[in-house]
Write an enzyme that holds these catalytic residues in place. Structure first.
Site, short mmCIF file in Angstrom:
data_model
loop_
_atom_site.label_atom_id
_atom_site.label_comp_id
_atom_site.label_asym_id
_atom_site.label_seq_id
_atom_site.Cartn_x
_atom_site.Cartn_y
_atom_site.Cartn_z
N ARG A 108 0.81 -1.23 0.00
CA ARG A 108 0.00 0.00 0.00
C ARG A 108 0.84 1.28 0.00
O ARG A 108 0.35 2.34 0.35
CB ARG A 108 -1.00 0.00 1.17
CG ARG A 108 -2.02 -1.12 1.10
CD ARG A 108 -3.18 -0.85 2.03
NE ARG A 108 -4.16 -1.93 1.95
CZ ARG A 108 -4.23 -2.95 2.82
NH1 ARG A 108 -3.38 -3.00 3.83
NH2 ARG A 108 -5.15 -3.87 2.67
N LYS A 130 3.72 11.02 -12.25
CA LYS A 130 2.89 10.10 -13.05
C LYS A 130 3.63 8.78 -13.18
O LYS A 130 4.74 8.72 -13.67
CB LYS A 130 2.63 10.69 -14.45
CG LYS A 130 1.49 11.68 -14.51
CD LYS A 130 1.20 12.02 -15.97
CE LYS A 130 0.02 12.94 -16.11
NZ LYS A 130 -0.27 13.25 -17.52
N GLU A 172 11.29 15.92 -26.03
CA GLU A 172 10.58 16.50 -24.89
C GLU A 172 11.10 17.90 -24.56
O GLU A 172 10.35 18.77 -24.12
CB GLU A 172 10.66 15.59 -23.67
CG GLU A 172 9.91 14.26 -23.81
CD GLU A 172 8.39 14.41 -23.76
OE1 GLU A 172 7.89 15.54 -23.61
OE2 GLU A 172 7.70 13.38 -23.90
N LYS A 214 8.88 21.73 -16.18
CA LYS A 214 8.00 20.59 -15.88
C LYS A 214 7.53 20.64 -14.42
O LYS A 214 6.34 20.47 -14.13
CB LYS A 214 8.75 19.28 -16.16
CG LYS A 214 7.97 17.99 -15.77
CD LYS A 214 6.96 17.60 -16.81
CE LYS A 214 6.12 16.40 -16.40
NZ LYS A 214 6.68 15.11 -16.79
N GLU A 224 -3.68 17.32 -13.04
CA GLU A 224 -4.05 17.52 -14.44
C GLU A 224 -5.50 17.97 -14.63
O GLU A 224 -6.26 17.39 -15.40
CB GLU A 224 -3.78 16.24 -15.25
CG GLU A 224 -3.61 16.52 -16.73
CD GLU A 224 -3.01 15.36 -17.53
OE1 GLU A 224 -3.33 15.26 -18.71
OE2 GLU A 224 -2.25 14.57 -16.95
N ARG A 228 -1.51 21.44 -16.64
CA ARG A 228 -0.66 20.26 -16.83
C ARG A 228 -1.00 19.54 -18.13
O ARG A 228 -0.17 18.86 -18.72
CB ARG A 228 -0.78 19.31 -15.63
CG ARG A 228 0.19 18.13 -15.74
CD ARG A 228 0.33 17.31 -14.48
NE ARG A 228 1.36 16.30 -14.66
CZ ARG A 228 1.81 15.48 -13.70
NH1 ARG A 228 1.32 15.57 -12.48
NH2 ARG A 228 2.75 14.60 -13.96
N ASN A 232 0.91 17.55 -22.69
CA ASN A 232 0.54 16.49 -23.64
C ASN A 232 0.67 16.92 -25.10
O ASN A 232 0.25 16.20 -26.00
CB ASN A 232 -0.91 16.05 -23.39
CG ASN A 232 -1.08 15.32 -22.07
OD1 ASN A 232 -0.27 14.46 -21.74
ND2 ASN A 232 -2.10 15.67 -21.31
N HIS A 235 1.35 14.42 -27.78
CA HIS A 235 1.23 13.08 -27.20
C HIS A 235 -0.03 12.33 -27.61
O HIS A 235 -0.03 11.10 -27.59
CB HIS A 235 1.29 13.17 -25.67
CG HIS A 235 2.68 13.41 -25.15
ND1 HIS A 235 3.44 14.50 -25.52
CD2 HIS A 235 3.45 12.70 -24.29
CE1 HIS A 235 4.61 14.44 -24.91
NE2 HIS A 235 4.64 13.36 -24.15
N HIS A 239 1.07 8.97 -28.86
CA HIS A 239 0.81 7.74 -28.12
C HIS A 239 0.06 6.72 -28.97
O HIS A 239 0.24 5.51 -28.82
CB HIS A 239 0.00 8.03 -26.85
CG HIS A 239 0.84 8.50 -25.71
ND1 HIS A 239 0.30 8.98 -24.53
CD2 HIS A 239 2.19 8.58 -25.54
CE1 HIS A 239 1.27 9.32 -23.71
NE2 HIS A 239 2.42 9.09 -24.30
N HIS A 249 9.68 6.77 -27.83
CA HIS A 249 8.70 7.75 -27.38
C HIS A 249 8.91 9.11 -28.03
O HIS A 249 7.98 9.73 -28.56
CB HIS A 249 8.77 7.89 -25.86
CG HIS A 249 7.86 8.94 -25.30
ND1 HIS A 249 6.48 8.76 -25.21
CD2 HIS A 249 8.11 10.18 -24.82
CE1 HIS A 249 5.94 9.86 -24.70
NE2 HIS A 249 6.90 10.73 -24.45
#
Length: 340
Positions: A108, A130, A172, A214, A224, A228, A232, A235, A239, A249
């Site tokens: 946990r 993330k 990036e 960032k 987000e 934020r 993307n 992306h 993606h 990537h």
């Protein structure tokens, strides 16, 4: 070591920006620390892991799935890792994504830190909390947002980085410049990849600029709900083709940025698509490819940014100024087909 701290909602993250890998023993209790890296990094830096409790996983995005997560968890159990354990992910974005995810769910939740070993991980993937894994062709479909305790930057680890991974990471960096920093885009236009590979001081400054961009965006919108989403840029389509064609990537995002810029021409009057394409090419990144548009659109239908019949798409108003808007999927389909 230069320690720059950023306070997020549940955790203050220390960025050790001029760090050395060996200094980790001064940051954490080494008796309860477990290192997780991939075969590539371990093969190149095996001596650095001597005497450390280390779990080595297969390299590559194709292994960023639940089977690898299960292997890490079973290895931790075999090591006797308790709730007081500290996990340290040493590697690129695939490693940091998965190790952050495992840390969030193992017993946990246990502490985690990252030592990014690629440009992409240093400026983007390891920052912001993330963490997650892919499900089939769907990128980062399962995961959580949970900040690490620290990130340690050892630029000496980049000396073994192959050229295509430098190019991969600069996608990036170019993205950050496109959405937030027109001045940085001008710097990128003045130089090239070789300049940053040879000039350690310039590279360190460039990485720190990107870390700040960032981290600040995430700090202001950790979960987000607003700005934020701007991260993307490139992306959504990127993606959709990345796993489908086993692209790096950064290569997928580069192509996605070109499409987003062209769509921005129509929807936002963006005028610098040619400049963006020239800079991407300058840093060795692809700006076009043939792909199955219908399959890409089908994958985009499962994207987390889709709301109803629209997609939250990041567009450019001008260089350094991005916005996001809900674009109907039918309109996106027409525009993507128009520029293919």
């Amino acid at each position: 070591m230069k320690n720059w701290k950023v306070k997020f909602s549940s955790q203050t993250v220390s960025f050790f920006l001029e760090g050395k890998f060996a200094a980790i023993d001064k940051i954490v209790d080494k008796t309860n620390t477990f290192y997780i890296t991939d075969e590539n990094v371990y093969g190149l830096h095996e001596k650095k892991f001597k005497g450390k409790k280390t779990i080595v996983i297969p390299s590559g995005e194709e292994h960023k799935h639940q089977t690898t997560v299960d292997f890490i968890i079973e290895s931790l159990l075999n090591f006797g890792a308790t709730r007081e354990a500290i996990l340290i992910g040493v590697g690129g974005g695939v490693v940091t994504d998965m190790v952050g995810y495992v840390a969030g769910i193992y017993m946990r939740g246990v502490a985690v830190g990252f030592v990014p070993t690629t440009i992409l991980a240093m400026v983007d993937a390891s920052i912001g909390g993330k963490n997650g894994i892919d499900v089939g062709l769907y990128k980062n479909m399962v995961g959580l947002i949970r900040q690490p305790s620290f990130l340690l930057y050892d630029l000496n680890l980049l000396t073994t980085l192959p050229k295509h991974q430098w190019e991969n990471g600069f996608a990036e960096i170019i993205k950050h410049a496109a959405i937030k920093d027109a001045a940085m885009m001008k710097d990128l236009a003045r130089h090239d990849l070789t300049y940053y590979q040879k000039n350690k001081k310039a590279l360190a400054l460039l990485i720190f600029k990107n870390v700040k961009i960032k981290a600040k965006v995430v700090q202001e919108d950790e979960f987000e709900k607003g700005d934020r989403k701007l991260l993307n840029f490139g992306h959504t389509l990127g993606h959709a083709i990345e796993n489908q064609y086993a692209l790096l990537h950064g290569h997928a995002i580069s192509i996605g940025m070109v499409y987003a810029a062209k769509i921005s021409q129509v929807l936002e009057g963006f005028k610098d698509t040619g400049l963006l394409i020239d800079i991407l090419k300058k840093y060795g990144l692809p700006t076009s490819m043939h792909f199955d548009i219908n399959q890409a659109l089908q994958i985009m239908q499962r994207d987390k940014k889709k709301t109803g019949a629209s997609m939250q798409y990041v567009l450019l108003k001008k260089m350094g100024k991005a916005v996001y808007q809900n674009v109907p999927m039918k309109s996106l389909e027409k525009l993507i087909k128009l520029y293919s």
